[in-house]
Design a protein around this motif. Structure first.
Motif, PDB file in Angstrom:
ATOM      1  N   PRO A   1       0.972  -1.157   0.077  1.00 22.32           N
ATOM      2  CA  PRO A   1       0.052  -0.011   0.094  1.00 22.32           C
ATOM      3  C   PRO A   1       0.672   1.327  -0.085  1.00 22.32           C
ATOM      4  O   PRO A   1       0.355   2.320  -0.298  1.00 22.32           O
ATOM      5  N   ALA A   2       2.016   1.276   0.449  1.00 21.26           N
ATOM      6  CA  ALA A   2       2.855   2.502   0.468  1.00 21.26           C
ATOM      7  C   ALA A   2       3.370   2.761  -0.937  1.00 21.26           C
ATOM      8  O   ALA A   2       3.848   3.809  -1.295  1.00 21.26           O
ATOM      9  N   GLY A   3       3.329   1.868  -1.709  1.00 22.79           N
ATOM     10  CA  GLY A   3       3.517   2.145  -3.278  1.00 22.79           C
ATOM     11  C   GLY A   3       5.246   2.082  -3.437  1.00 22.79           C
ATOM     12  O   GLY A   3       5.841   1.353  -2.748  1.00 22.79           O
ATOM     13  N   VAL A   4       5.570   2.649  -4.416  1.00 20.86           N
ATOM     14  CA  VAL A   4       6.984   2.619  -4.848  1.00 20.86           C
ATOM     15  C   VAL A   4       7.919   3.450  -3.952  1.00 20.86           C
ATOM     16  O   VAL A   4       7.521   4.736  -3.614  1.00 20.86           O
ATOM     17  N   VAL A   5       9.039   3.034  -3.521  1.00 23.03           N
ATOM     18  CA  VAL A   5      10.150   3.891  -2.805  1.00 23.03           C
ATOM     19  C   VAL A   5      11.136   3.983  -3.553  1.00 23.03           C
ATOM     20  O   VAL A   5      11.665   3.058  -3.984  1.00 23.03           O
ATOM     21  N   ILE A   6      11.745   5.224  -3.320  1.00 23.29           N
ATOM     22  CA  ILE A   6      13.027   5.636  -4.256  1.00 23.29           C
ATOM     23  C   ILE A   6      14.158   6.321  -3.319  1.00 23.29           C
ATOM     24  O   ILE A   6      13.527   7.129  -2.493  1.00 23.29           O
ATOM     25  N   ALA A   7      15.130   5.929  -3.659  1.00 22.70           N
ATOM     26  CA  ALA A   7      16.373   6.572  -2.975  1.00 22.70           C
ATOM     27  C   ALA A   7      17.699   6.903  -4.080  1.00 22.70           C
ATOM     28  O   ALA A   7      17.891   5.977  -4.859  1.00 22.70           O
ATOM     29  N   CYS A   8      18.165   7.993  -4.132  1.00 22.32           N
ATOM     30  CA  CYS A   8      19.097   8.258  -4.941  1.00 22.32           C
ATOM     31  C   CYS A   8      20.314   8.988  -4.025  1.00 22.32           C
ATOM     32  O   CYS A   8      20.076   9.679  -3.134  1.00 22.32           O
ATOM     33  N   THR A   9      21.375   8.329  -4.769  1.00 23.61           N
ATOM     34  CA  THR A   9      22.685   8.912  -3.876  1.00 23.61           C
ATOM     35  C   THR A   9      23.978   9.230  -5.058  1.00 23.61           C
ATOM     36  O   THR A   9      23.888   8.810  -6.182  1.00 23.61           O
ATOM     37  N   ASP A  10      24.567   9.993  -4.422  1.00 26.51           N
ATOM     38  CA  ASP A  10      25.966   9.844  -5.338  1.00 26.51           C
ATOM     39  C   ASP A  10      27.355   9.684  -4.609  1.00 26.51           C
ATOM     40  O   ASP A  10      27.063   9.142  -3.675  1.00 26.51           O
ATOM     41  N   GLY A  11      28.329   9.808  -5.342  1.00 32.56           N
ATOM     42  CA  GLY A  11      29.502   9.258  -4.421  1.00 32.56           C
ATOM     43  C   GLY A  11      30.100   9.976  -3.311  1.00 32.56           C
ATOM     44  O   GLY A  11      31.180   9.609  -2.443  1.00 32.56           O
ATOM     45  N   THR A  12      29.322  10.964  -2.966  1.00 33.21           N
ATOM     46  CA  THR A  12      29.639  11.822  -1.526  1.00 33.21           C
ATOM     47  C   THR A  12      28.744  11.061  -0.408  1.00 33.21           C
ATOM     48  O   THR A  12      29.019  11.173   0.528  1.00 33.21           O
ATOM     49  N   GLY A  13      27.717  10.184  -0.881  1.00 29.46           N
ATOM     50  CA  GLY A  13      26.778   9.642  -0.027  1.00 29.46           C
ATOM     51  C   GLY A  13      25.665  10.475   0.440  1.00 29.46           C
ATOM     52  O   GLY A  13      24.764  10.147   1.280  1.00 29.46           O
ATOM     53  N   ASN A  14      25.595  11.677  -0.065  1.00 26.89           N
ATOM     54  CA  ASN A  14      24.403  12.640   0.033  1.00 26.89           C
ATOM     55  C   ASN A  14      23.124  11.917  -0.630  1.00 26.89           C
ATOM     56  O   ASN A  14      23.404  11.171  -1.694  1.00 26.89           O
ATOM     57  N   VAL A  15      21.978  11.914   0.027  1.00 23.69           N
ATOM     58  CA  VAL A  15      20.827  11.388  -0.497  1.00 23.69           C
ATOM     59  C   VAL A  15      19.646  12.146  -0.810  1.00 23.69           C
ATOM     60  O   VAL A  15      19.380  13.380  -0.105  1.00 23.69           O
ATOM     61  N   LYS A  16      18.663  11.739  -1.478  1.00 25.75           N
ATOM     62  CA  LYS A  16      17.186  12.236  -1.625  1.00 25.75           C
ATOM     63  C   LYS A  16      16.341  11.122  -1.852  1.00 25.75           C
ATOM     64  O   LYS A  16      16.788   9.871  -2.340  1.00 25.75           O
ATOM     65  N   GLY A  17      15.210  11.036  -1.621  1.00 26.94           N
ATOM     66  CA  GLY A  17      14.340  10.000  -1.620  1.00 26.94           C
ATOM     67  C   GLY A  17      12.679  10.488  -1.850  1.00 26.94           C
ATOM     68  O   GLY A  17      12.262  11.595  -1.449  1.00 26.94           O
ATOM     69  N   CYS A  18      12.008   9.297  -2.105  1.00 29.86           N
ATOM     70  CA  CYS A  18      10.629   9.651  -2.069  1.00 29.86           C
ATOM     71  C   CYS A  18       9.547   8.453  -1.805  1.00 29.86           C
ATOM     72  O   CYS A  18      10.327   7.480  -2.143  1.00 29.86           O
ATOM     73  N   ILE A  19       8.367   8.595  -1.351  1.00 32.35           N
ATOM     74  CA  ILE A  19       7.366   7.404  -1.555  1.00 32.35           C
ATOM     75  C   ILE A  19       6.267   7.667  -1.773  1.00 32.35           C
ATOM     76  O   ILE A  19       5.672   8.695  -1.469  1.00 32.35           O
ATOM     77  N   ASP A  20       5.581   6.986  -2.578  1.00 32.95           N
ATOM     78  CA  ASP A  20       4.426   7.291  -3.070  1.00 32.95           C
ATOM     79  C   ASP A  20       3.073   7.555  -2.173  1.00 32.95           C
ATOM     80  O   ASP A  20       2.632   8.634  -2.614  1.00 32.95           O
ATOM     81  N   HIS A  21       2.969   6.812  -1.133  1.00 35.52           N
ATOM     82  CA  HIS A  21       1.877   7.031  -0.387  1.00 35.52           C
ATOM     83  C   HIS A  21       2.354   7.302   1.140  1.00 35.52           C
ATOM     84  O   HIS A  21       2.407   6.306   1.778  1.00 35.52           O
ATOM     85  N   PRO A  22       2.883   8.356   1.499  1.00 40.02           N
ATOM     86  CA  PRO A  22       3.600   8.286   2.671  1.00 40.02           C
ATOM     87  C   PRO A  22       2.962   8.414   4.003  1.00 40.02           C
ATOM     88  O   PRO A  22       3.591   8.258   5.133  1.00 40.02           O
ATOM     89  N   LEU A  23       1.501   8.424   3.742  1.00 38.67           N
ATOM     90  CA  LEU A  23       0.445   8.277   5.089  1.00 38.67           C
ATOM     91  C   LEU A  23      -0.152   6.902   5.539  1.00 38.67           C
ATOM     92  O   LEU A  23      -0.504   6.577   6.551  1.00 38.67           O
ATOM     93  N   VAL A  24       0.609   5.843   4.560  1.00 42.58           N
ATOM     94  CA  VAL A  24       0.008   4.683   4.898  1.00 42.58           C
ATOM     95  C   VAL A  24       0.579   4.178   6.121  1.00 42.58           C
ATOM     96  O   VAL A  24       1.832   4.430   6.472  1.00 42.58           O
ATOM     97  N   GLU A  25      -0.257   3.599   7.090  1.00 43.96           N
ATOM     98  CA  GLU A  25       0.105   3.011   8.410  1.00 43.96           C
ATOM     99  C   GLU A  25      -0.441   1.720   8.670  1.00 43.96           C
ATOM    100  O   GLU A  25      -1.786   1.508   8.280  1.00 43.96           O
ATOM    101  N   LEU A  26       0.170   0.698   9.011  1.00 44.09           N
ATOM    102  CA  LEU A  26      -0.118  -0.535   9.344  1.00 44.09           C
ATOM    103  C   LEU A  26       0.119  -1.002  10.922  1.00 44.09           C
ATOM    104  O   LEU A  26       0.819  -0.433  11.470  1.00 44.09           O
ATOM    105  N   PRO A  27      -0.971  -1.850  11.389  1.00 45.79           N
ATOM    106  CA  PRO A  27      -0.450  -2.347  12.994  1.00 45.79           C
ATOM    107  C   PRO A  27       0.766  -3.047  12.928  1.00 45.79           C
ATOM    108  O   PRO A  27       1.264  -3.339  12.046  1.00 45.79           O
ATOM    109  N   ALA A  28       1.248  -2.833  14.247  1.00 43.33           N
ATOM    110  CA  ALA A  28       2.586  -3.160  14.519  1.00 43.33           C
ATOM    111  C   ALA A  28       2.603  -4.743  14.413  1.00 43.33           C
ATOM    112  O   ALA A  28       1.651  -5.355  14.805  1.00 43.33           O
TER     113      ALA A  28
END
Length: 303
Positions: A72-99
């Motif tokens: 249900p959270a959809g696709v999760v993406i993370a990008c990085t370069d050779g410095t190790g800095n990152v950025k990312g996104c997730i399709d449905h950021p509010l999805v919550e499930l029981p523990a």
């Protein structure tokens, strides 16, 4: 104190990389307003990406991780370069499930495991990016990245990732480590590493107790006399800009720009990774597009 370190065993046979990604995941949570489970999913992938990026040979090389598990959270993406800095996104950021029964966040349930992990490596010395793809093992991220190294790169690797979320959804701590065996490792060395890692507390337990990436290295590589090779600061950092976004629009071609202009000349582009907004007048863009095309045509005639 730097938040990422790389280390090497005394005999040169075991490589370690560890990161305290707490600030990275806090920024991701603030940008994307993620639920607890989605903070853990995106945070783990960002942490893994930072570890992988720091192992690249050139700061300008890039890696994109894309997890598509059918959950249900959809696709999760993370990008990085050779410095190790990152950025990312997730399709449905509010999805919550029981523990889960053990009280842990159900990241695998949110991400799903009926899908694939895609790893795109963009090496500036190669004309085309290399793409590796492996079936998801669990959707829990760390196990999936470990499987990628085993199947696609044939490098024995252990990846441990963790995000600890407080009841108010704030990020208490986050981090991870990666251990890789270089060719020639003996069975005894492999057994020792497995015992060391099995005996370690979780990454979030260590960080919550105030331990550092170097402390993780000493535990994981106990008996191997490891040394810190280098250390650096890594951040959540988006490289979008008005100019890059304009070039992206130009890449659509004149026909598409005209179609968009005819619908609405006011164009707004929102970055998926940092939510920066860029506004353009498509009439102005088309005029610039045509001027650039005319310049290229004149240059070609002159040669």
């Amino acid at each position: 104190m730097a938040n990422l370190i790389r280390g090497l065993s005394e005999n040169g046979g075991v490589v370690f990389c560890g990161v305290d990604s707490t600030q990275i995941v806090r920024k991701a949570e603030k940008l994307h307003t993620t639920s607890a489970t989605c903070s853990a999913a995106l945070g783990r992938l960002l942490t893994g990406a930072a570890l992988m990026g720091s192992m690249l040979k050139d700061d300008r090389d890039q890696i994109t991780l894309r997890v598509s598990g059918g959950g249900p959270a959809g696709v999760v993406i993370a990008c990085t370069d050779g410095t190790g800095n990152v950025k990312g996104c997730i399709d449905h950021p509010l999805v919550e499930l029981p523990a889960k029964p053990n009280g842990h966040l159900d990241v695998g349930g949110a991400v799903g495991k009926d899908g694939v992990l895609t790893v795109i490596r963009d090496n500036r010395l190669q004309k085309e990016p290399t793409v590796g793809q492996v079936p998801l093992v669990s959707g829990e991220i760390a196990e999936d990245l470990t499987a990628y190294y085993a199947y696609s790169e044939q490098v024995p690797t252990v990846m441990a990732l963790g995000v600890l979320v407080d009841k108010d959804l704030s990020i208490l701590c986050a981090g991870g480590f990666m251990v890789q065996l270089l060719p020639g490792a003996t069975d005894a060395e492999i057994d020792q590493l497995e015992k060391n890692i099995a005996a370690m507390p979780s990454v979030t337990t260590l960080l919550h107790e105030g331990k550092t990436p170097e402390d993780m290295m000493q535990l994981a590589l106990a008996g191997f006399a490891p040394n810190v090779l280098d250390e650096r600061d890594v951040h959540y950092q988006c490289d979008c800009s008005a100019e890059r976004t304009k070039e992206m629009l130009f890449s659509l071609g004149r026909k598409e720009l005209v179609r968009m202009r005819d619908e609405d000349p006011a164009c707004e582009v929102v970055c998926h990774f940092c939510h920066s907004k860029y506004q353009y007048d498509l009439n102005d863009l088309l005029a610039e597009y045509d001027a650039q095309a005319a310049e290229r045509a004149a240059a070609e005639q002159g040669t």
